[in-house]
Design an enzyme around this catalytic site. Structure first.
Site, PDB file in Angstrom:
ATOM      1  N   SER A 209      31.691  40.168  44.579  1.00  0.00           N
ATOM      2  CA  SER A 209      30.821  39.456  45.504  1.00  0.00           C
ATOM      3  C   SER A 209      30.990  39.961  46.938  1.00  0.00           C
ATOM      4  CB  SER A 209      31.139  37.962  45.449  1.00  0.00           C
ATOM      5  OG  SER A 209      32.513  37.749  45.710  1.00  0.00           O
TER       6      SER A 209
ATOM      7  N   CYS B 107      35.455  40.385  40.222  1.00  0.00           N
ATOM      8  CA  CYS B 107      35.266  39.035  40.762  1.00  0.00           C
ATOM      9  C   CYS B 107      35.436  37.995  39.647  1.00  0.00           C
ATOM     10  CB  CYS B 107      33.862  38.949  41.346  1.00  0.00           C
ATOM     11  SG  CYS B 107      33.396  37.325  41.944  1.00  0.00           S
TER      12      CYS B 107
ATOM     13  N   GLU C 149      39.511  35.234  54.710  1.00  0.00           N
ATOM     14  CA  GLU C 149      38.492  36.021  55.418  1.00  0.00           C
ATOM     15  C   GLU C 149      38.517  35.783  56.923  1.00  0.00           C
ATOM     16  OE1 GLU C 149      34.669  36.192  53.499  1.00  0.00           O
ATOM     17  OE2 GLU C 149      35.623  37.241  51.807  1.00  0.00           O
TER      18      GLU C 149
ATOM     19  N   CYS D 217      41.288  34.078  41.573  1.00  0.00           N
ATOM     20  CA  CYS D 217      40.327  34.478  42.609  1.00  0.00           C
ATOM     21  C   CYS D 217      40.856  35.736  43.284  1.00  0.00           C
ATOM     22  CB  CYS D 217      40.173  33.345  43.628  1.00  0.00           C
ATOM     23  SG  CYS D 217      39.164  33.777  45.056  1.00  0.00           S
TER      24      CYS D 217
ATOM     25  N   HIS E  34      40.915  36.773  46.228  1.00  0.00           N
ATOM     26  CA  HIS E  34      41.547  36.672  47.545  1.00  0.00           C
ATOM     27  C   HIS E  34      42.970  36.110  47.503  1.00  0.00           C
ATOM     28  CE1 HIS E  34      37.459  37.370  48.713  1.00  0.00           C
ATOM     29  NE2 HIS E  34      37.666  37.121  49.988  1.00  0.00           N
TER      30      HIS E  34
HETATM   31  N1  I24 Z   1      39.755  39.737  54.154  1.00  0.00           N
HETATM   32  C1  I24 Z   1      38.685  39.548  53.408  1.00  0.00           C
HETATM   33  N2  I24 Z   1      37.435  39.432  53.905  1.00  0.00           N
HETATM   34  C2  I24 Z   1      37.230  39.539  55.205  1.00  0.00           C
HETATM   35  C3  I24 Z   1      39.554  39.824  55.471  1.00  0.00           C
HETATM   36  C4  I24 Z   1      38.301  39.735  56.048  1.00  0.00           C
HETATM   37  N3  I24 Z   1      38.426  39.880  57.391  1.00  0.00           N
HETATM   38  C5  I24 Z   1      39.750  40.043  57.627  1.00  0.00           C
HETATM   39  N4  I24 Z   1      40.425  40.021  56.477  1.00  0.00           N
HETATM   40  N5  I24 Z   1      35.973  39.470  55.706  1.00  0.00           N
HETATM   41  O1  I24 Z   1      38.835  39.472  52.063  1.00  0.00           O
HETATM   42  C6  I24 Z   1      34.843  39.341  54.826  1.00  0.00           C
HETATM   43  C7  I24 Z   1      33.725  38.614  55.492  1.00  0.00           C
HETATM   44  N6  I24 Z   1      32.950  39.547  56.269  1.00  0.00           N
HETATM   45  C8  I24 Z   1      32.343  40.569  55.402  1.00  0.00           C
HETATM   46  C9  I24 Z   1      31.453  41.485  56.176  1.00  0.00           C
HETATM   47  O2  I24 Z   1      30.502  40.761  56.967  1.00  0.00           O
HETATM   48  C10 I24 Z   1      31.083  39.781  57.817  1.00  0.00           C
HETATM   49  C11 I24 Z   1      31.947  38.819  57.027  1.00  0.00           C
HETATM   50  C12 I24 Z   1      40.038  39.823  51.439  1.00  0.00           C
HETATM   51  C13 I24 Z   1      40.293  41.303  51.460  1.00  0.00           C
HETATM   52  C14 I24 Z   1      40.807  41.795  50.177  1.00  0.00           C
HETATM   53  C15 I24 Z   1      41.179  43.259  50.227  1.00  0.00           C
HETATM   54  C16 I24 Z   1      41.870  40.148  56.282  1.00  0.00           C
HETATM   55  C17 I24 Z   1      42.286  41.344  55.459  1.00  0.00           C
HETATM   56  C18 I24 Z   1      41.956  42.662  55.802  1.00  0.00           C
HETATM   57  C19 I24 Z   1      42.373  43.738  55.017  1.00  0.00           C
HETATM   58  C20 I24 Z   1      43.111  43.506  53.884  1.00  0.00           C
HETATM   59  C21 I24 Z   1      43.440  42.203  53.510  1.00  0.00           C
HETATM   60  C22 I24 Z   1      43.003  41.140  54.296  1.00  0.00           C
HETATM   61  F1  I24 Z   1      41.237  42.879  56.908  1.00  0.00           F
HETATM   62  F2  I24 Z   1      43.307  39.894  53.965  1.00  0.00           F
HETATM   63  N1  DGL Z   2      35.406  37.268  44.469  1.00  0.00           N
HETATM   64  C1  DGL Z   2      35.391  35.827  44.290  1.00  0.00           C
HETATM   65  C2  DGL Z   2      36.256  35.434  43.081  1.00  0.00           C
HETATM   66  O1  DGL Z   2      37.150  36.137  42.666  1.00  0.00           O
HETATM   67  C3  DGL Z   2      35.880  35.108  45.525  1.00  0.00           C
HETATM   68  C4  DGL Z   2      34.899  35.168  46.657  1.00  0.00           C
HETATM   69  C5  DGL Z   2      33.581  34.476  46.363  1.00  0.00           C
HETATM   70  O2  DGL Z   2      33.556  33.230  46.226  1.00  0.00           O
HETATM   71  O3  DGL Z   2      32.604  35.173  46.245  1.00  0.00           O
HETATM   72  O4  DGL Z   2      36.051  34.393  42.520  1.00  0.00           O
END
Ligand code: I24
Ligand code: DGL
Length: 264
Positions: A10, A72, A151, A183, A185
């Site tokens: 996702s 996912c 995130e 999940c 994350h």
């Molecule tokens: N980790 C995730 N998603 C993010 C993030 C993160 N930003 C910082 N870190 N952003 O998922 C997603 C939402 N965005 C997407 C693009 O458009 C705007 C919104 C978990 C990552 C799994 C590898 C923290 C972070 C990182 C690198 C590695 C791990 C981590 F930057 F937690």
């Molecule tokens: N990738 C999703 C999962 O493992 C988490 C993020 C989402 O809700 O899309 O369930």
């Protein structure tokens, strides 16, 4: 077979599975597609997740993948069966691998699963666990605040610690010796989760188990990559290319990350 393995998610969370694939399958090419523009899928209806998933898979089919990994949990929970029926190549999800690891780890057969709302609602982990061991005692908890926590990037420190403790509080009086991180994350906050549940509980993440399972399938089906040239990695996102690249290069041990934007 030198075609790439397709990996879908996702958004960016599926990179936790890619990281394990780089470790266990260093000679395989990977084409990843993350629907970051419509992430999260966890709160969406089953029908919508299935519809989005077919849009993603239609694109990957055009890229001639030899196998599909659903990184996912939410997609695996609602779309795995349909994908396995309709796709000509092998399709692997993250749920079975996680369930198998939990069954191996548990001594009491009391297992807790934490996941998104969609995954919990589907009952997919219960079904997988019951079919592996019918007397399993499974407790599932939806944790909708944990994806936004990761995130936000603020997943270290007191605030995150409190949020994780609060989120897991409903499990306080539940007996379990194994917990599945259902999940993408959650492995990132595994340390915080382990602090809350205590060191008697075995915490299972499905990312590593999935990579091992993919390796087995490649061997069994004789479709491992034999090319001596280095493998190729290609990442597609429906959202921002620079944000995807910065998260991926932070997370993956790759020198350069080739990211392209894709419309679904
Ligand atoms: N980790 C995730 N998603 C993010 C993030 C993160 N930003 C910082 N870190 N952003 O998922 C997603 C939402 N965005 C997407 C693009 O458009 C705007 C919104 C978990 C990552 C799994 C590898 C923290 C972070 C990182 C690198 C590695 C791990 C981590 F930057 F937690
Ligand atoms: N990738 C999703 C999962 O493992 C988490 C993020 C989402 O809700 O899309 O369930």
């Amino acid at each position: 077979m030198n075609a790439p393995i397709g990996v879908i998610d996702s958004g960016v969370g599926g990179l936790t599975v890619v990281k394990e694939m780089l470790r266990y399958l260093p000679n395989e090419s990977i084409t990843y597609l993350g629907d970051t523009a419509r992430c999260p899928y966890g709160p969406r209806s089953k029908e919508q997740v299935i519809q989005f998933t077919w849009q993603i898979v239609d694109q990957l089919e055009k890229m001639n993948i030899k196998m599909l990994v659903i990184a996912c949990n939410t997609i695996t929970a609602v779309a795995l069966d349909g994908l396995q029926k309709r796709c000509k190549f092998p399709v692997v999800g993250v749920i079975n691998a996680g369930a198998q690891a939990a069954i191996k780890a548990t001594k009491t057969h009391d297992i807790a699963v934490i996941a998104t709302q969609g995954t919990v609602k589907s009952g997919a982990y219960e079904n997988a666990l019951y079919s592996l061991y019918s007397s399993s005692n499974v407790t599932s908890l939806a944790c909708p605040r944990l994806v936004p926590l990761v995130e936000s990037g603020e997943y270290e420190g007191k605030f995150a610690q409190n949020l994780v403790a609060e989120t897991l509080a409903p499990l306080k009086n539940t007996k379990f010796d194994t917990m599945i991180l259902g999940c993408t994350h959650y492995p990132i906050i595994q340390g915080l989760i382990e602090e809350v549940v205590g060191d008697q509980v075995h915490v299972v993440s499905s990312a590593e188990e999935t990579a091992k399972q993919v390796k087995e399938i490649l061997r069994f089906q004789h479709i491992a990559r034999t090319d001596k040239k280095p493998p190729e990695y290609l990442f597609y996102t429906t959202g921002s290319v620079p944000i995807f690249r910065s998260i991926a290069s932070n997370w993956l041990p790759l020198k350069e990350i080739n990211v392209k934007r894709i419309k679904l």
